[in-house]
Structures are given as structure tokens and as C-alpha cells.
Design an enzyme around this catalytic site. Structure first.
Site, PDB file in Angstrom:
ATOM      1  CG  ASP A   1      -3.652   3.163  -6.253  1.00 60.42           C
ATOM      2  OD1 ASP A   1      -3.289   2.555  -5.236  1.00 60.42           O
ATOM      3  OD2 ASP A   1      -4.815   3.123  -6.691  1.00 60.42           O
TER       4      ASP A   1
ATOM      5  CB  CYS B   1      -8.024   2.234  -3.689  1.00 60.07           C
ATOM      6  SG  CYS B   1      -6.582   1.308  -4.252  1.00 60.07           S
TER       7      CYS B   1
ATOM      8  CG  ASP C   1      -4.321   4.879  -2.809  1.00 62.00           C
ATOM      9  OD1 ASP C   1      -3.095   4.666  -2.839  1.00 62.00           O
ATOM     10  OD2 ASP C   1      -5.130   4.297  -3.561  1.00 62.00           O
ATOM     11  CG  HIS C   2      -3.141   2.085  -0.155  1.00 59.34           C
ATOM     12  ND1 HIS C   2      -2.290   1.352  -0.966  1.00 59.34           N
ATOM     13  CD2 HIS C   2      -4.349   2.101  -0.793  1.00 59.34           C
ATOM     14  CE1 HIS C   2      -2.951   0.949  -2.026  1.00 59.34           C
ATOM     15  NE2 HIS C   2      -4.197   1.385  -1.962  1.00 59.34           N
TER      16      HIS C   2
END
Length: 511
Positions: free
Chosen positions: A15, A55, A323-324
Site C-alpha cells: 500500500d 485505496c 494501489d497508489h
């Protein structure tokens, strides 16, 4: 060499992992030897982009293959419609039982649930189709229970466990230097890796599909010993930013973000605005972030080593992504808000049985491509709902198809029905709080529903500091980008049924 059908699937997400913070990506400081080795054995997609942030929306695109303007789960807590299929449901058609370790941040469709259902009170639902191995929600109760059993004084569910001992916070170090109260071998990263290894140790020869979803390097930014001191902040590249008042004039949304994002959202003892952090403190925060990356890498080394010892490695398709990204102080921002590449450029490494390793792909790829890639590897049809395309040809060393995309597109929605900290200062209705960005080879165009647009020349201004949208000399480029984004949007309207035609003889599929 042709890709062979894998026996096992290991889908890993870490994450908030920024795309340039890997040894394999050429970062001058970060040590990620196990991920670098994975890239050397597989295919490293150098220009891979998330389709949304934060997320929940990003994972919805990753796990359904849908662009966010189609699945419309555009905020943490915005429901994901039950009508959509996803990677787990599709994998079951091939006989797999997909097992989740971590979280998917999937907000349930309230129309499918009775009033009072606890799933209506969280954005951290589990995507339908996944069997739950271990769930690691934000309150972290399963891991905190483990810590308690190990004799730790656990203050309660939530993030309080990430608050350092006040005596360990010293004035000569940045606020994120102090180590966590738990040992590295008891961290959530180590604990979750152990749970996956335990699960796979009983797998035998039965094929597996595991989705391992690490929290780290997501905040709170605090690392256990010895990781907290692994990187010297004096060696850390400084954040890329100009004068803060100049940054605020770049765009109204950036000004609103700089005046709203709090340090306490990123470390428990933070005070004041993130934009107020000194360069020294920001360098230390970056050093702590790098430490969390290396800790994830060390634990992936443990997992990969286990797979090799058990004879599972050669039959396993491994996908590593995020996710980013994370701004890390660039433009005085922390987090993944806005339109900057640092928030949306993420890693993607695919290691597949039978393919030559060491490939690097510089064509634009997106999170929506991951689900089609896995399904094609399993010999399954890609559902018509999917906006992404399989990356199989790249994995086999083939050139990009002639009609491959020449830009990545992503969406950021900053409405918030509970805490409208950006929406209210800008005086916007909820449906006006959206931007869409098209990031091409040279131009990056950002269109807002109700705010001025942005245009950046990425060849001459890769840090996105000069908005050319209102410059008459760039009116032609501006018009071309706007038209291209509109055409892209029209092409990628939700189309699961649009290419079917009913008539004599039944259904004809025209896609």
C-alpha cells in the site's frame, strides 16, 4: 519464449508504494534486493499507473478491471455495485479458491444488505469471491491480539500502537525517527507474511491463488528497530518543491490541499499542517518511508525463499504492484491526493513461469490491466466489463500492439460526505469534485468538473511546476489534449452489454 500456464497465483500489493522508490527503478538510496531480483526474473513495467486514488477506488479498478468512472466506487466508503464481477469470482471458474491476507477496502453495495448489517459501517469490506485467510482492517485487531499474546502493552484497537515512546523522540531527529514499540519480527508486515507461509505450508500440490495485501509503506510513518535508523536523512533526496506561496498559486485544489492536510494523518504525534514540516523533518520522513519499503522487501525475501524450498516457485505467477503512490513532501504534500505522477505512478512487476526474465516495458500500463493478465494466464475469458487489456504479449517479449494506449488515465475525486475539508473551501457541490488526468509521453492534461484545467509539458517540466493551460502559445496542445480525453472517455463508457446484439439466431458478440 512463450508463457506457460501457471499452477499458482500470488498477487501482492504493498500500500502506497511510489513507483520510483525501487532499486530496480534506479533509486539512488532505497535497498530492495528481493524485489529487484523479481524484476530481473520477470517483466518490470516502468510506466505503470494507478487508475484512481485513494485505496478503495484504486483497488476496485485493480480487482474488477474497470475504470473508476465505470465502477463509480470513487471514494473510500463509496459502494462498489454488486453487479460487477471481479478477479476472485472469475478465478473460481478455473477451480481456484482465492484467499485474501490483508484487505481489499471494498465498500459493500447497501442494496444487497439488510438494515443494520455491520458491513454498512465500514469501507473495509472484503471483495466477494475471496476466502478470508487473515483480515487486517484499520483497527488491526487480529495483529494487535497477537502482540498482546506476546506480552506487549496494547493501548487498544486502532493506530495508537504506532505512537512512539515520548522519550525516544529527540529534538535532533525528525519526528518520525523514533522506533516503534514493537520488534521488527512482531510487526504487522512480518506477522502477515508468517500467516501466508503457514497457509501455504499445508497446500501440498493443490494449486493456490493468494492475494497478499501489505499495509506498508502506508502511514503511520514509524519503523521498528533497526529499520528506523537504516537510512540517513542527510543522504535522502530532498523533496521537489518551490516556494510554498508559488505552489499555492498553481491551482485552487493544490492550495486547498496545502491548507488542509495534517501531519497527524501520517504519524500519530504529528502537529500542524504537513506543508509546515521543515526540510529536515521531511527528509527524515522520507528515510522512514524507505525503511518501511526495505522491511516489506525483506519479508518478501522470506516468502519467496519459502516458495523455492517447497518447490512452488517455478509454477507460480507472481504479480507485485501497489494501489497508489505517495507525494513524500513533493510540492509540500503528503499522501496521494491530486494529479501528480508521484501519487499515481506505481510499481508493476510480473514474474511468470516459462518467460524470459529481465524485460523492461516503457509502454503505458494501468491497474485495470492486471485482472485481464491473470485471467488470460489461467486460460479464462476476459469479461466484457473489463476496460484493461492482458499484458501477455509484453511478458513474452512481443512489441506493443499497434493500437496500444499512448497515455495513462486516472481519476481523483475529492468529495467527502463526512469530512468535506477540500470540498467546502472550494465551494463545490459533491458532483463537481472530480478530476481526470491523461498522462502522455509529452503532455499531461488534467480536466476538472468545475475548476480550471491544467496542462504540463512533461518533457521540459517533469516535476509539474508550470501550468500551460492558459498560455496562448499552447492553445493547440490544450485543445488536442482535451479532445483526446473526451474521445477516450466516450470510448471507455461501461460496455459489458454495448457490444452484444440480440436478433435471429440469438446473441451476437461484436467486441
Amino acid at each position: 519464449m512463450a508463457v506457460t500456464k501457471p499452477r499458482n497465483i500470488l498477487l501482492i500489493t504493498a500500500d502506497q508504494w511510489r513507483g520510483d522508490t525501487l532499486g530496480a527503478a534506479g533509486h539512488p538510496l532505497v535497498r530492495t534486493p528481493n524485489i529487484d531480483a523479481l524484476a530481473a526474473a520477470g517483466t518490470f513495467f516502468r510506466r505503470h499507473y494507478a487508475n484512481a486514488s485513494p485505496c478503495g477506488p484504486s483497488r476496485a479498478s485493480l480487482l474488477t478491471g474497470l475504470y473508476p468512472h465505470n465502477h463509480r466506487s470513487i471514494r473510500n466508503g463509496t459502494p462498489l455495485e454488486a453487479r460487477f464481477t471481479n478477479i476472485a469470482l472469475e478465478a473460481r471458474k478455473a477451480g481456484y479458491d482465492p484467499v485474501l491476507f490483508g484487505y481489499t477496502d471494498s465498500s459493500a453495495d447497501p442494496r444487497e444488505l439488510p438494515p443494520g448489517d455491520p458491513r454498512l459501517e465500514t469501507y473495509e469490506g472484503v471483495l466477494p469471491g475471496f476466502t478470508l485467510g487473515v483480515r487486517l482492517p484499520e483497527d488491526a485487531k487480529p495483529w494487535l491480539g497477537y502482540l498482546k499474546s506476546r506480552g506487549y502493552a496494547v493501548p487498544g484497537p486502532g493506530h495508537e500502537i504506532y505512537r512512539p515512546d515520548p522519550a525516544a523522540v529527540t529534538p535532533d531527529k525528525g519526528p518520525t525517527y523514533a522506533p516503534a514499540s514493537f520488534r521488527a519480527e512482531d510487526s504487522e508486515t512480518h506477522w502477515l507474511t508468517d500467516r501466508v507461509i503457514e497457509h501455504l505450508s499445508m497446500q501440498g500440490q493443490e494449486p493456490f491463488f493468494v492475494h497478499l495485501s501489505y499495509l506498508r509503506p502506508h502511514p503511520p510513518f514509524i519503523a521498528p528497530e533497526p529499520y528506523n535508523a537504516m537510512y540517513d536523512p542527510d543522504d535522502v533526496p530532498p523533496p521537489l518543491r518551490g516556494d510554498i506561496e508559488d505552489e499555492k498559486t498553481l491551482h485552487p485544489l493544490l492550495k486547498a490541499m496545502l491548507e488542509a492536510i495534517l501531519q497527524s494523518a501520517f504519524f500519530q504525534h504529528g502537529t500542524g499542517l504537513a506543508a509546515d514540516m521543515s526540510e529536515r523533518d521531511m527528509r527524515q520522513l522520507r528515510a522512514t518511508y524507505y525503511a518501511l519499503l526495505t522491511q516489506v522487501d525483506d519479508n518478501l525475501g522470506r516468502l519467496f525463499g519459502f516458495l523455492r524450498r517447497e518447490g512452488l516457485w517455478e509454477d507460480t505467477l507472481v504479480i507485485l504492484t501497489s494501489d497508489h503512490g505517495e507525494m513524500l513532501g513533493d510540492h509540500f504534500l503528503l499522501g496521494k491526493q491530486g494529479w501528480f505522477d508521484a501519487a499515481f505512478h506505481i510499481p508493476l512487476i510480473v514474474r511468470t513461469p516459462g518467460a524470459d526474465g529481465g524485460r523492461q516495458v516503457t509502454d503505458f500500463t494501468e491497474s485495470v490491466d492486471v485482472m485481464p493478465t491473470i485471467l488470460e494466464a489461467l486460460g479464462l475469458d476476459v469479461p466484457d466489463q473489463c476496460d484493461g487489456r492482458p499484458l501477455t504479449g509484453f511478458l513474452e517479449g512481443q512489441p506493443a500492439p499497434k493500437d496500444w494506449r499512448d497515455a495513462a488515465c486516472f481519476l481523483f475525486d475529492f468529495r467527502d460526505a463526512r469530512l468535506p475539508v477540500l470540498q467546502e473551501p472550494l465551494g463545490l457541490k459533491a458532483d463537481h469534485c472530480t478530476l481526470m488526468a491523461m498522462r502522455g509521453e509529452r503532455w499531461k492534461y488534467v480536466h476538472f468538473t468545475a475548476l480550471p484545467p491544467l496542462l504540463f509539458d512533461m518533457e521540459h517540466d517533469p516535476q509539474e511546476t508550470r501550468n500551460l493551460a492558459s498560455d496562448p502559445a499552447h492553445a493547440g496542445a490544450m485543445l488536442d489534449c482535451a479532445q483526446r480525453l473526451l474521445s477516450w472517455r466516450m470510448e471507455h463508457e461501461y460496455g459489458a452489454l454495448a457490444n452484444l446484439m440480440l436478433g435471429p439466431g440469438g446473441v451476437v458478440r461484436g467486441r
